[in-house]
Write a protein that holds these residues in place. Sequence first.
Motif, PDB file in Angstrom:
ATOM      1  N   PHE A  13       4.378 -15.245   4.922  1.00  0.00           N
ATOM      2  CA  PHE A  13       5.518 -15.615   4.084  1.00  0.00           C
ATOM      3  C   PHE A  13       5.135 -16.587   2.971  1.00  0.00           C
ATOM      4  O   PHE A  13       5.785 -16.606   1.916  1.00  0.00           O
ATOM      5  CB  PHE A  13       6.644 -16.174   4.950  1.00  0.00           C
ATOM      6  N   ASP A 110       8.513  -7.377   4.754  1.00  0.00           N
ATOM      7  CA  ASP A 110       9.592  -8.353   4.804  1.00  0.00           C
ATOM      8  C   ASP A 110      10.644  -8.023   5.860  1.00  0.00           C
ATOM      9  O   ASP A 110      10.971  -8.841   6.727  1.00  0.00           O
ATOM     10  CB  ASP A 110      10.244  -8.455   3.421  1.00  0.00           C
ATOM     11  N   ASN A 114      11.261 -10.081   9.468  1.00  0.00           N
ATOM     12  CA  ASN A 114      12.558 -10.729   9.653  1.00  0.00           C
ATOM     13  C   ASN A 114      13.262 -10.206  10.897  1.00  0.00           C
ATOM     14  O   ASN A 114      13.851 -10.978  11.667  1.00  0.00           O
ATOM     15  CB  ASN A 114      13.440 -10.505   8.414  1.00  0.00           C
ATOM     16  N   ASN A 115      13.217  -8.894  11.098  1.00  0.00           N
ATOM     17  CA  ASN A 115      13.879  -8.322  12.265  1.00  0.00           C
ATOM     18  C   ASN A 115      13.200  -8.768  13.554  1.00  0.00           C
ATOM     19  O   ASN A 115      13.871  -9.066  14.548  1.00  0.00           O
ATOM     20  CB  ASN A 115      13.878  -6.795  12.181  1.00  0.00           C
ATOM     21  N   MET A 126      13.575 -18.802  12.398  1.00  0.00           N
ATOM     22  CA  MET A 126      13.911 -18.051  11.197  1.00  0.00           C
ATOM     23  C   MET A 126      13.999 -18.977   9.988  1.00  0.00           C
ATOM     24  O   MET A 126      13.513 -18.654   8.895  1.00  0.00           O
ATOM     25  CB  MET A 126      15.231 -17.307  11.389  1.00  0.00           C
ATOM     26  N   HIS A 130      11.354 -18.937   6.661  1.00  0.00           N
ATOM     27  CA  HIS A 130      11.715 -18.868   5.251  1.00  0.00           C
ATOM     28  C   HIS A 130      11.406 -20.168   4.516  1.00  0.00           C
ATOM     29  O   HIS A 130      11.290 -20.173   3.293  1.00  0.00           O
ATOM     30  CB  HIS A 130      13.178 -18.477   5.112  1.00  0.00           C
ATOM     31  N   PRO A 329      18.309 -17.300   5.715  1.00  0.00           N
ATOM     32  CA  PRO A 329      17.789 -17.145   7.084  1.00  0.00           C
ATOM     33  C   PRO A 329      18.877 -17.092   8.142  1.00  0.00           C
ATOM     34  O   PRO A 329      18.750 -16.358   9.124  1.00  0.00           O
ATOM     35  CB  PRO A 329      16.877 -18.369   7.262  1.00  0.00           C
ATOM     36  N   LEU A 332      20.422 -13.621   8.125  1.00  0.00           N
ATOM     37  CA  LEU A 332      19.504 -12.666   8.746  1.00  0.00           C
ATOM     38  C   LEU A 332      19.501 -12.811  10.262  1.00  0.00           C
ATOM     39  O   LEU A 332      19.522 -11.819  10.997  1.00  0.00           O
ATOM     40  CB  LEU A 332      18.085 -12.867   8.201  1.00  0.00           C
ATOM     41  N   HIS A 333      19.485 -14.044  10.738  1.00  0.00           N
ATOM     42  CA  HIS A 333      19.421 -14.274  12.183  1.00  0.00           C
ATOM     43  C   HIS A 333      20.694 -13.837  12.886  1.00  0.00           C
ATOM     44  O   HIS A 333      20.675 -13.525  14.086  1.00  0.00           O
ATOM     45  CB  HIS A 333      19.138 -15.751  12.466  1.00  0.00           C
ATOM     46  N   MET A 348      18.952  -4.486   9.097  1.00  0.00           N
ATOM     47  CA  MET A 348      18.048  -5.425   8.451  1.00  0.00           C
ATOM     48  C   MET A 348      17.449  -4.794   7.203  1.00  0.00           C
ATOM     49  O   MET A 348      17.355  -5.431   6.148  1.00  0.00           O
ATOM     50  CB  MET A 348      16.940  -5.867   9.405  1.00  0.00           C
ATOM     51  N   MET A 352      18.089  -6.122   3.438  1.00  0.00           N
ATOM     52  CA  MET A 352      16.982  -6.460   2.545  1.00  0.00           C
ATOM     53  C   MET A 352      17.059  -5.647   1.261  1.00  0.00           C
ATOM     54  O   MET A 352      16.831  -6.156   0.158  1.00  0.00           O
ATOM     55  CB  MET A 352      15.646  -6.215   3.237  1.00  0.00           C
TER      56      MET A 352
END
Length: 408
Positions: A13, A110, A114-115, A126, A130, A329, A332-333, A348, A352
Amino acid sequence: MATFFLLIIYLAFISLGLPDSLLGVAWPIMHKEYGASFETAGLLSMIIAGGTIVSSSMSGLMLKWLGTGKVTFISSLMTAAALLGFAYAPSLMWLIVLAIPLGLGAGAVDAALNNYVALHYKAHHMSWLHSFWGVGATLGPIIMSYHLVGESGWRDGYFTIAMIQFALVIILLLTLPLWKRVVHKANDESATDTTANHNETDATISTHDAQNKKVSPLKMKGVKATLLAFLFYCGTEATMGLWGSSFLVNVKGLPASVAAQWVSMYYAGITVGRFITGFITLKVSNKILIRSGQFIALTGALMLLLPLPTTFSLIGFIMVGLGCAPIYPCMLHETPVRFGKEQSQHLMGYQMAVAYTGATLLPPLLGWAASLTTIAIMPYVVVFFIIAMLFGSERGNAVLKGIKYQVK
């Protein structure tokens, strides 16, 4: 092993963040050298983000063929090679061509990473993940501003970033043989951690899995509103990064090197904010953090909009960065908790893709509008983006009112 695996993801990242803020910082000088119009930065940004959308949407297939380790390595290698090409590009056409692998290199890994973190690690991981993206995004303008002050210019700035990127590529290459073993071990350890500490959250996710298993992802409750929030979040973040330096130079009268440093402070606000958010998530829910971040970002954008002294505008840049910190983040979480593990990988990827669409289309729209009027409209546009993001987020909360948010 799980800790080692997280370290590799963090390094990846950093690699993703390094080039994200370079173009906006260097463009006030670059476009004069190439004889390009001011709004051409929007075209380049669109190509880069468009490549990211394509590779992100194909990430599932590439991961099936190559595995996470190889996809991460190849993605970082493509980015490093493209950045090196930018340093030596003889014409604008070469920049356009090189923007394609630069975007493709950023996207595939990415969504997958993230997933994975959303499914197997707590919310603070998470945020810290990021935050490491922010480390890269912050270092980029700092390094570029150093070269802009000296005689070496923006080309040496791109060259330096490319060399850092290649160093990360070498680290990924050296750890590539260990990747599969680390992944298997990380799965075992994260599964144990989830069983011990997230029984209540897992029960929520399992309930959503049973409800959503046979439902098309885009038809699920709250998905469209959530996607709207992602669209305008990335539009806000990318617009500030791409046009912030030009706003400070052309409206506030700052030198390009000083403006670059303040854009770096904007990304530093995101980075530091996400590091702090990692600790706050231990006590505060994602829902509250998302909402708080949106109001802080809105306050910072209003400071840019109001006719205040330049100092307040600089503070506004940092506040927008701090406000943006928890939003992405935490959203996403929340994906597997809101919509279940069964659909999280698909969603996800959609999230994205929509996020990159926001980064692709919204900043160039501002560039086009600014070319017809003035870059002074930037704060007004950013305020509108944040309000639209807030509307999408709160609409999603209202639609998903029956889903219990867990304190992670």
